[in-house]
Design a protein around this motif. Sequence first.
Motif, PDB file in Angstrom:
ATOM      1  N   SER A  21      19.865 -12.337   3.456  1.00  0.00           N
ATOM      2  CA  SER A  21      20.987 -11.626   2.842  1.00  0.00           C
ATOM      3  C   SER A  21      20.627 -10.155   2.711  1.00  0.00           C
ATOM      4  CB  SER A  21      21.284 -12.213   1.456  1.00  0.00           C
ATOM      5  OG  SER A  21      20.242 -11.877   0.552  1.00  0.00           O
ATOM      6  N   ALA A  22      21.639  -9.324   2.516  1.00  0.00           N
ATOM      7  CA  ALA A  22      21.407  -7.897   2.318  1.00  0.00           C
ATOM      8  C   ALA A  22      20.517  -7.676   1.099  1.00  0.00           C
ATOM      9  CB  ALA A  22      22.736  -7.157   2.170  1.00  0.00           C
ATOM     10  N   ALA A  64      19.851 -11.008  16.182  1.00  0.00           N
ATOM     11  CA  ALA A  64      20.493  -9.770  15.734  1.00  0.00           C
ATOM     12  C   ALA A  64      21.920 -10.032  15.266  1.00  0.00           C
ATOM     13  CB  ALA A  64      20.477  -8.731  16.848  1.00  0.00           C
ATOM     14  N   GLN A  65      22.673 -10.821  16.008  1.00  0.00           N
ATOM     15  CA  GLN A  65      24.046 -11.134  15.627  1.00  0.00           C
ATOM     16  C   GLN A  65      24.096 -11.901  14.311  1.00  0.00           C
ATOM     17  OE1 GLN A  65      25.123 -13.090  19.315  1.00  0.00           O
ATOM     18  NE2 GLN A  65      26.276 -11.300  20.014  1.00  0.00           N
ATOM     19  N   ALA A  66      23.187 -12.842  14.128  1.00  0.00           N
ATOM     20  CA  ALA A  66      23.140 -13.617  12.881  1.00  0.00           C
ATOM     21  C   ALA A  66      22.827 -12.701  11.698  1.00  0.00           C
ATOM     22  CB  ALA A  66      22.114 -14.739  12.987  1.00  0.00           C
ATOM     23  N   GLN A  67      21.889 -11.780  11.879  1.00  0.00           N
ATOM     24  CA  GLN A  67      21.525 -10.879  10.791  1.00  0.00           C
ATOM     25  C   GLN A  67      22.646  -9.891  10.495  1.00  0.00           C
ATOM     26  OE1 GLN A  67      18.545 -11.032   8.688  1.00  0.00           O
ATOM     27  NE2 GLN A  67      20.251 -10.019   7.682  1.00  0.00           N
ATOM     28  N   GLU A  73      27.571  -5.463   6.273  1.00  0.00           N
ATOM     29  CA  GLU A  73      28.945  -5.046   6.519  1.00  0.00           C
ATOM     30  C   GLU A  73      29.022  -3.753   7.331  1.00  0.00           C
ATOM     31  OE1 GLU A  73      32.863  -3.753   3.960  1.00  0.00           O
ATOM     32  OE2 GLU A  73      31.356  -5.033   3.014  1.00  0.00           O
ATOM     33  N   GLY A  74      29.785  -3.807   8.426  1.00  0.00           N
ATOM     34  CA  GLY A  74      30.107  -2.612   9.183  1.00  0.00           C
ATOM     35  C   GLY A  74      29.122  -2.205  10.265  1.00  0.00           C
ATOM     36  N   SER A 131      13.953  -4.782  15.296  1.00  0.00           N
ATOM     37  CA  SER A 131      12.997  -5.574  14.518  1.00  0.00           C
ATOM     38  C   SER A 131      13.571  -5.749  13.113  1.00  0.00           C
ATOM     39  CB  SER A 131      11.639  -4.863  14.442  1.00  0.00           C
ATOM     40  OG  SER A 131      11.710  -3.744  13.575  1.00  0.00           O
ATOM     41  N   GLU A 132      12.897  -6.526  12.307  1.00  0.00           N
ATOM     42  CA  GLU A 132      13.332  -6.718  10.924  1.00  0.00           C
ATOM     43  C   GLU A 132      13.455  -5.378  10.202  1.00  0.00           C
ATOM     44  OE1 GLU A 132      12.243  -9.749   7.368  1.00  0.00           O
ATOM     45  OE2 GLU A 132      10.560  -8.516   8.082  1.00  0.00           O
ATOM     46  N   ASN A 133      12.592  -4.422  10.520  1.00  0.00           N
ATOM     47  CA  ASN A 133      12.635  -3.110   9.879  1.00  0.00           C
ATOM     48  C   ASN A 133      14.014  -2.462   9.972  1.00  0.00           C
ATOM     49  OD1 ASN A 133       9.924  -3.318   9.237  1.00  0.00           O
ATOM     50  ND2 ASN A 133       9.243  -1.951  10.869  1.00  0.00           N
ATOM     51  N   ASP A 134      14.671  -2.624  11.092  1.00  0.00           N
ATOM     52  CA  ASP A 134      15.979  -2.005  11.285  1.00  0.00           C
ATOM     53  C   ASP A 134      17.012  -2.570  10.323  1.00  0.00           C
ATOM     54  OD1 ASP A 134      15.175  -0.356  13.575  1.00  0.00           O
ATOM     55  OD2 ASP A 134      14.878  -2.304  14.526  1.00  0.00           O
ATOM     56  N   PHE A 135      16.944  -3.858  10.097  1.00  0.00           N
ATOM     57  CA  PHE A 135      17.893  -4.497   9.196  1.00  0.00           C
ATOM     58  C   PHE A 135      17.555  -4.199   7.735  1.00  0.00           C
ATOM     59  CE2 PHE A 135      17.848  -6.900  13.161  1.00  0.00           C
ATOM     60  CZ  PHE A 135      19.185  -6.779  13.508  1.00  0.00           C
ATOM     61  N   ILE A 136      16.271  -4.066   7.424  1.00  0.00           N
ATOM     62  CA  ILE A 136      15.856  -3.667   6.078  1.00  0.00           C
ATOM     63  C   ILE A 136      16.414  -2.284   5.770  1.00  0.00           C
ATOM     64  CG2 ILE A 136      13.866  -2.952   4.694  1.00  0.00           C
ATOM     65  CD1 ILE A 136      12.250  -5.193   6.124  1.00  0.00           C
ATOM     66  N   LEU A 137      16.208  -1.340   6.670  1.00  0.00           N
ATOM     67  CA  LEU A 137      16.682   0.022   6.430  1.00  0.00           C
ATOM     68  C   LEU A 137      18.211   0.077   6.391  1.00  0.00           C
ATOM     69  CD1 LEU A 137      15.808   2.865   5.796  1.00  0.00           C
ATOM     70  CD2 LEU A 137      15.681   3.322   8.258  1.00  0.00           C
ATOM     71  N   ALA A 138      18.882  -0.686   7.239  1.00  0.00           N
ATOM     72  CA  ALA A 138      20.348  -0.726   7.222  1.00  0.00           C
ATOM     73  C   ALA A 138      20.852  -1.194   5.855  1.00  0.00           C
ATOM     74  CB  ALA A 138      20.869  -1.642   8.325  1.00  0.00           C
ATOM     75  N   ALA A 139      20.242  -2.234   5.312  1.00  0.00           N
ATOM     76  CA  ALA A 139      20.654  -2.751   3.999  1.00  0.00           C
ATOM     77  C   ALA A 139      20.420  -1.710   2.912  1.00  0.00           C
ATOM     78  CB  ALA A 139      19.903  -4.041   3.688  1.00  0.00           C
TER      79      ALA A 139
END
Length: 119
Positions: free
Chosen positions: A5-6, A29-32, A37-38, A101-109
């Motif tokens: 989750s975010a 990537a699609q699942a994450q 949002e957005g 990588s996971e880092n990208d989704f961490i920073l996006a959140a």
Amino acid sequence: MQTQSADQLTRKKCLPCEGGVDPCTLEEAQAQLAELEGWQLVQDGQRIRKQWRVKNFMAGMDFFNKCAEVAEADGHHPDLHIEGYRNVAVELWTHAIGGLSENDFILAAKIDQLPISLA
């Protein structure tokens, strides 16, 4: 990579990445992204990007300064774009692996939690 989750992502810190690991798959990537949002996949699924229309040029610059602070604290740096003085975008990918990588989704959140003056 396990989908998170975010809220879970914002409690993490980006880990140094010097390469040698595989980027996440398109399916991962699609699942994450379903949890963020957005954000959209771009560059053949190798990057994520989010766009906003801000109140004015200075609102965009203020938002970018806040992005820079968060990015520097985590040691993971996005590409920041401003076009037409009110259209801002953030693009993320892990340069060392040429993909996500996971880092990208961490920073996006974390970026999603920043205040922004929208138009």
